[in-house]
Design an enzyme around this catalytic site. Structure first.
Site, PDB file in Angstrom:
ATOM      1  N   HIS A   1       0.803  -1.231   0.000  1.00  0.00           N
ATOM      2  CA  HIS A   1       0.000   0.000   0.000  1.00  0.00           C
ATOM      3  C   HIS A   1       0.829   1.272   0.000  1.00  0.00           C
ATOM      4  CE1 HIS A   1       0.753  -0.415   4.365  1.00  0.00           C
ATOM      5  NE2 HIS A   1       0.590   0.900   4.403  1.00  0.00           N
TER       6      HIS A   1
HETATM    7  C1  UD1 Z   1      -2.588   5.346   5.670  1.00  0.00           C
HETATM    8  C2  UD1 Z   1      -1.338   5.960   6.293  1.00  0.00           C
HETATM    9  C3  UD1 Z   1      -0.185   4.991   6.180  1.00  0.00           C
HETATM   10  C4  UD1 Z   1      -0.556   3.649   6.763  1.00  0.00           C
HETATM   11  C5  UD1 Z   1      -1.825   3.128   6.131  1.00  0.00           C
HETATM   12  C6  UD1 Z   1      -2.241   1.883   6.843  1.00  0.00           C
HETATM   13  C7  UD1 Z   1      -1.103   8.406   6.103  1.00  0.00           C
HETATM   14  C8  UD1 Z   1      -0.426   9.493   5.381  1.00  0.00           C
HETATM   15  N1  UD1 Z   1      -0.938   7.167   5.572  1.00  0.00           N
HETATM   16  O1  UD1 Z   1      -2.342   5.168   4.291  1.00  0.00           O
HETATM   17  O2  UD1 Z   1       0.927   5.501   6.909  1.00  0.00           O
HETATM   18  O3  UD1 Z   1       0.499   2.742   6.515  1.00  0.00           O
HETATM   19  O4  UD1 Z   1      -2.876   4.110   6.284  1.00  0.00           O
HETATM   20  O5  UD1 Z   1      -3.156   1.131   6.152  1.00  0.00           O
HETATM   21  O6  UD1 Z   1      -1.754   8.624   7.082  1.00  0.00           O
HETATM   22  N2  UD1 Z   1      -9.673   4.046   1.520  1.00  0.00           N
HETATM   23  C9  UD1 Z   1     -10.755   3.201   1.466  1.00  0.00           C
HETATM   24  N3  UD1 Z   1     -11.348   2.864   2.655  1.00  0.00           N
HETATM   25  C10 UD1 Z   1     -10.940   3.323   3.854  1.00  0.00           C
HETATM   26  C11 UD1 Z   1      -9.838   4.191   3.885  1.00  0.00           C
HETATM   27  C12 UD1 Z   1      -9.231   4.531   2.710  1.00  0.00           C
HETATM   28  O7  UD1 Z   1     -11.172   2.756   0.415  1.00  0.00           O
HETATM   29  O8  UD1 Z   1     -11.535   2.953   4.887  1.00  0.00           O
HETATM   30  C13 UD1 Z   1      -9.011   4.405   0.244  1.00  0.00           C
HETATM   31  C14 UD1 Z   1      -9.404   5.789  -0.266  1.00  0.00           C
HETATM   32  O9  UD1 Z   1      -9.477   5.720  -1.641  1.00  0.00           O
HETATM   33  C15 UD1 Z   1      -8.233   6.634   0.149  1.00  0.00           C
HETATM   34  C16 UD1 Z   1      -7.063   5.659   0.065  1.00  0.00           C
HETATM   35  O10 UD1 Z   1      -7.601   4.414   0.462  1.00  0.00           O
HETATM   36  O11 UD1 Z   1      -8.059   7.743  -0.681  1.00  0.00           O
HETATM   37  C17 UD1 Z   1      -5.904   6.032   0.974  1.00  0.00           C
HETATM   38  O12 UD1 Z   1      -6.339   6.195   2.331  1.00  0.00           O
HETATM   39  P1  UD1 Z   1      -5.495   7.112   3.353  1.00  0.00           P
HETATM   40  O13 UD1 Z   1      -6.004   6.946   4.734  1.00  0.00           O
HETATM   41  O14 UD1 Z   1      -5.418   8.488   2.822  1.00  0.00           O
HETATM   42  O15 UD1 Z   1      -4.048   6.549   3.244  1.00  0.00           O
HETATM   43  P2  UD1 Z   1      -3.523   5.057   3.260  1.00  0.00           P
HETATM   44  O16 UD1 Z   1      -2.883   4.785   1.951  1.00  0.00           O
HETATM   45  O17 UD1 Z   1      -4.604   4.158   3.740  1.00  0.00           O
HETATM   46  N1  UDP Z   2      -3.303  -6.271   8.784  1.00  0.00           N
HETATM   47  C1  UDP Z   2      -4.557  -6.905   8.881  1.00  0.00           C
HETATM   48  N2  UDP Z   2      -5.162  -7.316   7.731  1.00  0.00           N
HETATM   49  C2  UDP Z   2      -4.595  -7.182   6.511  1.00  0.00           C
HETATM   50  C3  UDP Z   2      -3.329  -6.545   6.419  1.00  0.00           C
HETATM   51  C4  UDP Z   2      -2.720  -6.091   7.589  1.00  0.00           C
HETATM   52  O1  UDP Z   2      -5.078  -7.077   9.973  1.00  0.00           O
HETATM   53  O2  UDP Z   2      -5.201  -7.599   5.513  1.00  0.00           O
HETATM   54  C5  UDP Z   2      -2.684  -5.765  10.041  1.00  0.00           C
HETATM   55  C6  UDP Z   2      -1.256  -6.179  10.280  1.00  0.00           C
HETATM   56  O3  UDP Z   2      -1.180  -7.464  10.869  1.00  0.00           O
HETATM   57  C7  UDP Z   2      -0.785  -5.080  11.217  1.00  0.00           C
HETATM   58  C8  UDP Z   2      -1.490  -3.853  10.670  1.00  0.00           C
HETATM   59  O4  UDP Z   2      -2.602  -4.347   9.929  1.00  0.00           O
HETATM   60  O5  UDP Z   2      -1.226  -5.329  12.541  1.00  0.00           O
HETATM   61  C9  UDP Z   2      -0.543  -3.084   9.771  1.00  0.00           C
HETATM   62  O6  UDP Z   2      -1.233  -2.125   9.084  1.00  0.00           O
HETATM   63  P1  UDP Z   2      -0.757  -1.537   7.673  1.00  0.00           P
HETATM   64  O7  UDP Z   2       0.151  -2.492   6.969  1.00  0.00           O
HETATM   65  O8  UDP Z   2      -1.983  -1.105   6.973  1.00  0.00           O
HETATM   66  O9  UDP Z   2      -0.002  -0.207   8.092  1.00  0.00           O
HETATM   67  P2  UDP Z   2       1.529   0.144   8.411  1.00  0.00           P
HETATM   68  O10 UDP Z   2       1.959  -0.719   9.521  1.00  0.00           O
HETATM   69  O11 UDP Z   2       2.292  -0.047   7.148  1.00  0.00           O
HETATM   70  O12 UDP Z   2       1.478   1.582   8.775  1.00  0.00           O
END
Ligand code: UD1
Ligand code: UDP
Length: 359
Positions: free
Chosen positions: A205
């Protein structure tokens, strides 16, 4: 000022970090509230963690949703400022490095409310990552900084954070993992996906891997090279879903693309995997404790202990195929060390420091 400790969570990785801290402070009788910013809102990125990790229902959901960095950060700031101006908590606790963390830190510091940062001091030294900016600013504004590893402590010292603010407490995400270990059933996970004994799991991601179509094409090629060697399950984060699909992600018979999984289902799969391919932060840590080889497709990591003490290895997209080949050829079951203090007791250590600060 009220005597309440206010915890702010917003995105998937926040929830397993917050759960043990809330539990330990609750056991200590400290009044608390839990606020969800709504940065993540899909059931599979949010509510499922509340159900599985025994987190209380959020007292408030700010409902900010998705948006550009500025819009999302600003929405959290505006709504939280209104709330904190009325409620004046005794302390605010933030987790990790997401936009909700940064937004909360800015509001809290400007209102003169004490701020605690759980998972302080991690640095990738890569400011092209939005998280690195969030980490640096949050740490500069925090009064209590809870570090998971010695390298994090060193970063904070070097950035001029006063020694008495820094607390090396271990890793609350690992508290949650160890507390749920009994529930991680590899056989159930394998059966529910119809997987053979040997399979691998992937997640992706990071913007650097999925936002640009050319990067997405390279990432897809790399994942396909893994699936050429071993059955691969990819619980796919919504970010980049379209770009990866456009890059032909679905065109491999041994690659299974599924929706994001609940915590228990995901880590059950990870526990039985021969390898994990990821660009996640938290997954690097969990694989280290589970002893599962982790190939992190990034040029750097803010979690170097997972490389020096754990099972993690940084790889390029072009180098992934060979790295998987080497992992598959390796003898299974070699012993691995776990970073110091990743022992399941970080939550109580954090709670003790917070409770003492409140007194
Ligand atoms: C965010 C965090 C990242 C973290 C990740 C964990 C920031 C800058 N980034 O990234 O550090 O590793 O979460 O998963 O805070 N979306 C959905 N459903 C949701 C939420 C988001 O479909 O419930 C989609 C939307 O299209 C959105 C995109 O995901 O634009 C990105 O979501 P966003 O929270 O902005 O950033 P992440 O890439 O999820
Ligand atoms: N995780 C989960 N389901 C998934 C992928 C990840 O429960 O399909 C959990 C994972 O075990 C960890 C957390 O989500 O506890 C990590 O989140 P993510 O990778 O989204 O964010 P990051 O750690 O990179 O910020």
């Amino acid at each position: 000022m009220s005597g309440i400790v206010s915890h702010i969570t917003g995105a998937r990785p926040n929830f397993p970090k917050a759960a043990p801290v809330l539990r330990a402070l609750g056991d200590a009788g400290v009044p608390q509230e839990l606020i969800h910013t709504g940065q993540h809102y899909d059931d599979r990125l949010s509510a499922v963690f509340f159900r599985q990790l025994g987190l209380p229902k959020p007292d408030i959901d700010l409902g900010v949703g998705s948006g550009t960095h500025a819009r999302q950060t600003a929405a959290v700031m505006i709504r939280l400022e209104e709330h904190f101006t009325r409620s004046r908590p005794a302390m605010v606790v933030v987790y990790g490095d997401v936009n909700s963390t940064l937004a909360t830190a800015l509001v809290t510091a400007k209102l003169g409310i004490p701020l605690a940062h759980v998972e302080a001091g991690l640095r990738s030294a890569d400011r092209s990552m939005p998280e690195e900016i969030n980490r640096i600013v949050t740490d500069q504004l925090s009064d209590l900084l809870f570090a998971t590893s010695e390298d994090a402590v060193e970063h904070l010292r070097r950035e001029g954070v006063m020694e008495d603010r820094i607390h090396l407490v271990g890793n609350p995400m690992i508290d949650t993992l160890l507390a749920n270990l009994d529930q991680l059933d590899v056989e159930v996970a394998r059966a529910s996906f119809g997987l053979p004994d040997r399979y691998a799991v992937a997640t992706v991601h990071r913007p650097a891997n999925v936002d640009d179509p050319a990067d997405a094409v390279e990432f897809v090629r790399a994942l396909h090279s893994v699936a050429d060697q071993v059955d691969l399950v990819l619980p796919l984060h919504p970010r980049g879903r379209t770009r990866l699909a456009d890059a032909g992600l679905g065109r491999h018979p041994r690659l299974r693309i599924v929706d994001p999984l609940g915590y228990v289902e995901f880590l059950s799969l990870v526990r039985g995997a021969v390898a994990v391919v990821t660009d996640s932060g938290g997954v690097q840590e969990e694989t280290t404790v589970l002893g599962v080889p982790c190939l992190t497709v990034r040029p750097n990591t803010e979690r170097p202990v997972t490389v020096t003490h754990g099972t993690n290895q940084l790889v390029t997209r072009a180098g992934l195929s060979q790295a998987v080949e080497a992992v598959l050829a390796r003898e299974a079951g070699r012993p691995w060390p776990v970073p110091p203090l990743w022992d399941g007791k970080a939550g109580p250590r954090i709670a003790e420091v917070i409770a003492a600060a409140l007194r």
